[in-house]
Scaffold this motif. Structure first.
Motif, mmCIF file in Angstrom:
data_model
loop_
_atom_site.group_PDB
_atom_site.id
_atom_site.type_symbol
_atom_site.label_atom_id
_atom_site.label_comp_id
_atom_site.label_asym_id
_atom_site.label_seq_id
_atom_site.Cartn_x
_atom_site.Cartn_y
_atom_site.Cartn_z
ATOM 1 N N LEU A 155 0.862 -1.182 0.000
ATOM 2 C CA LEU A 155 0.000 0.000 0.000
ATOM 3 C C LEU A 155 0.898 1.233 0.000
ATOM 4 C CD1 LEU A 155 -2.357 -1.305 2.812
ATOM 5 C CD2 LEU A 155 -2.874 -1.276 0.372
ATOM 6 N N ASN A 156 0.513 2.241 -0.752
ATOM 7 C CA ASN A 156 1.421 3.363 -0.957
ATOM 8 C C ASN A 156 0.741 4.719 -0.836
ATOM 9 O OD1 ASN A 156 3.531 1.441 -2.010
ATOM 10 N ND2 ASN A 156 1.995 1.207 -3.604
ATOM 11 N N CYS A 157 1.532 5.713 -0.460
ATOM 12 C CA CYS A 157 1.086 7.102 -0.442
ATOM 13 C C CYS A 157 2.225 7.993 -0.914
ATOM 14 C CB CYS A 157 0.680 7.542 0.963
ATOM 15 S SG CYS A 157 -0.855 6.817 1.556
ATOM 16 N N THR A 158 1.861 9.039 -1.610
ATOM 17 C CA THR A 158 2.830 10.074 -1.947
ATOM 18 C C THR A 158 2.367 11.374 -1.317
ATOM 19 O OG1 THR A 158 1.680 10.595 -4.014
ATOM 20 C CG2 THR A 158 3.464 8.982 -4.130
ATOM 21 N N TYR A 159 3.324 12.263 -1.064
ATOM 22 C CA TYR A 159 2.956 13.539 -0.465
ATOM 23 C C TYR A 159 3.764 14.657 -1.097
ATOM 24 C CZ TYR A 159 7.146 12.737 2.460
ATOM 25 O OH TYR A 159 8.419 12.487 2.912
ATOM 26 N N GLN A 207 7.626 1.661 5.299
ATOM 27 C CA GLN A 207 8.811 2.167 4.604
ATOM 28 C C GLN A 207 8.595 3.637 4.274
ATOM 29 O OE1 GLN A 207 9.833 0.875 0.327
ATOM 30 N NE2 GLN A 207 11.153 -0.424 1.575
ATOM 31 N N VAL A 208 9.613 4.447 4.529
ATOM 32 C CA VAL A 208 9.532 5.878 4.245
ATOM 33 C C VAL A 208 10.722 6.284 3.387
ATOM 34 C CG1 VAL A 208 9.611 8.208 5.227
ATOM 35 C CG2 VAL A 208 8.297 6.409 6.377
ATOM 36 N N ASP A 209 10.450 6.990 2.308
ATOM 37 C CA ASP A 209 11.493 7.542 1.456
ATOM 38 C C ASP A 209 11.230 9.036 1.352
ATOM 39 O OD1 ASP A 209 12.802 6.742 -1.883
ATOM 40 O OD2 ASP A 209 13.199 8.403 -0.520
ATOM 41 N N SER A 246 11.938 10.923 -2.017
ATOM 42 C CA SER A 246 10.925 10.753 -3.065
ATOM 43 C C SER A 246 9.538 11.141 -2.587
ATOM 44 C CB SER A 246 10.895 9.298 -3.549
ATOM 45 O OG SER A 246 12.148 8.907 -4.039
ATOM 46 N N LYS A 247 9.406 11.472 -1.296
ATOM 47 C CA LYS A 247 8.109 11.812 -0.699
ATOM 48 C C LYS A 247 7.119 10.676 -0.945
ATOM 49 C CE LYS A 247 8.571 16.844 -1.036
ATOM 50 N NZ LYS A 247 9.705 16.958 -1.968
ATOM 51 N N TYR A 248 7.522 9.514 -0.466
ATOM 52 C CA TYR A 248 6.785 8.277 -0.769
ATOM 53 C C TYR A 248 6.837 7.382 0.455
ATOM 54 C CZ TYR A 248 5.530 4.247 -3.751
ATOM 55 O OH TYR A 248 4.905 3.174 -4.342
ATOM 56 N N ILE A 249 5.670 6.881 0.889
ATOM 57 C CA ILE A 249 5.655 5.934 1.995
ATOM 58 C C ILE A 249 4.871 4.697 1.592
ATOM 59 C CG2 ILE A 249 5.844 7.811 3.682
ATOM 60 C CD1 ILE A 249 2.953 7.175 4.533
ATOM 61 N N SER A 250 5.235 3.575 2.200
ATOM 62 C CA SER A 250 4.587 2.303 1.874
ATOM 63 C C SER A 250 4.316 1.503 3.137
ATOM 64 C CB SER A 250 5.488 1.467 0.951
ATOM 65 O OG SER A 250 5.752 2.123 -0.250
ATOM 66 N N THR A 278 -9.990 -0.899 5.385
ATOM 67 C CA THR A 278 -9.465 0.276 4.684
ATOM 68 C C THR A 278 -8.207 0.734 5.405
ATOM 69 O OG1 THR A 278 -11.630 0.972 3.873
ATOM 70 C CG2 THR A 278 -9.915 2.662 4.018
ATOM 71 N N TYR A 279 -7.149 0.956 4.643
ATOM 72 C CA TYR A 279 -5.863 1.384 5.212
ATOM 73 C C TYR A 279 -5.617 2.840 4.853
ATOM 74 C CZ TYR A 279 -5.041 -3.412 6.459
ATOM 75 O OH TYR A 279 -5.173 -4.652 7.036
ATOM 76 N N LEU A 280 -5.341 3.622 5.890
ATOM 77 C CA LEU A 280 -5.163 5.064 5.722
ATOM 78 C C LEU A 280 -3.739 5.453 6.087
ATOM 79 C CD1 LEU A 280 -8.353 5.566 7.715
ATOM 80 C CD2 LEU A 280 -8.162 6.729 5.539
ATOM 81 N N CYS A 281 -3.090 6.197 5.206
ATOM 82 C CA CYS A 281 -1.820 6.791 5.599
ATOM 83 C C CYS A 281 -2.119 8.170 6.182
ATOM 84 C CB CYS A 281 -0.847 6.883 4.423
ATOM 85 S SG CYS A 281 -1.370 7.970 3.088
#
Lengths: 112, 113
Positions: free
Chosen positions: A21-25, A64-66, A69-73, A86-89
């Motif tokens: 599961l991924n999020c960008t910010y 995982q946090v990068d 790249s402003k990207y978390i998983s 439901t998974y929420l970042c």
């Protein structure tokens, strides 16, 4: 453009699969990163939190946090039907108030 | 250890009315935040209270207000209800205002008809 983007899914995988599961910010001021799980008709439950780049593991879950790249998983190993939710970042700035900025949430179904 | 308690769980109100929701944080927690959750907008921050003072406020109209009591319990009030206020209202409890972990209650499901 939203500050936090998350693919709403839905995502459907067989039992035992590895889920990603991924999020960008967009706001580089975000320093704390969290993953919540929300079952239907329930409040969000905190699964993982981290404030540094890299990996953090807790049982079957790995966050995982990068920051570059402003990207978390969030990875879920050996997924179970009980992981269906439901998974929420969520993320917030360093210091200051408890204002969390959430992604839209990804609806996940694990099929037996 | 008891979790975050929100009352009532469900509420039906008519347009134009006002409503008050209650949140009791985890014992010892002094920060209470409120969020609105809708299918279209997701979870959005309303405001946070710490030691009876509002620390931060989200982008909601003035019809949304809150307060915190000396025992850290918090109430949220919405006046002149609109149909668009129908949502799940969630309260989150934290040990301190700068503490990372926020624990949510079950929420109050408000329906405006």
């Amino acid at each position: 453009q939203k500050e936090v983007e998350q693919d709403p899914g839905p995502l459907s995988v067989p039992e035992g699969a590895i889920v990603s599961l991924n999020c960008t910010y967009s706001n580089s001021a975000f320093q704390y990163f969290m993953w919540y799980r929300q079952y239907s008709r329930k409040g969000p439950e905190l699964l993982m939190y981290t404030y540094s780049s890299g990996n953090k593991e807790d049982g079957r879950f790995t966050a995982q946090v990068d920051k570059s790249s402003k990207y978390i998983s969030l990875f879920i190993r050996d997924s179970q039907p009980s992981d269906s939710a439901t998974y929420l970042c969520a993320m917030r700035w360093w210091g200051g108030a408890q204002k969390l900025v959430f992604g839209q949430g990804t609806r996940l179904t694990i099929n037996p | 250890k008891a979790g975050v308690t929100q009352t009532p769980r469900y509420l039906i109100k008519t347009r134009g009315q006002q409503v008050t929701l209650s949140c009791s944080p985890i014992s010892g927690h002094r920060s209470v935040s409120w969020y609105q959750q809708t299918p279209g907008q997701g979870l959005q921050f309303l405001f946070e209270y710490f030691s009876e003072t509002q620390r931060n406020k989200g982008n909601f109209p003035g019809r949304f207000s809150g307060r915190q009591f000396s025992n850290s319990r918090s109430e949220m009030n919405v006046s002149t209800l609109e149909l668009g206020d129908s949502a799940l209202y969630l309260c989150a409890s934290s040990l301190g205002s700068g503490d990372t972990e926020a624990f949510f209650g079950q929420g109050t499901r408000l329906t405006v008809v």
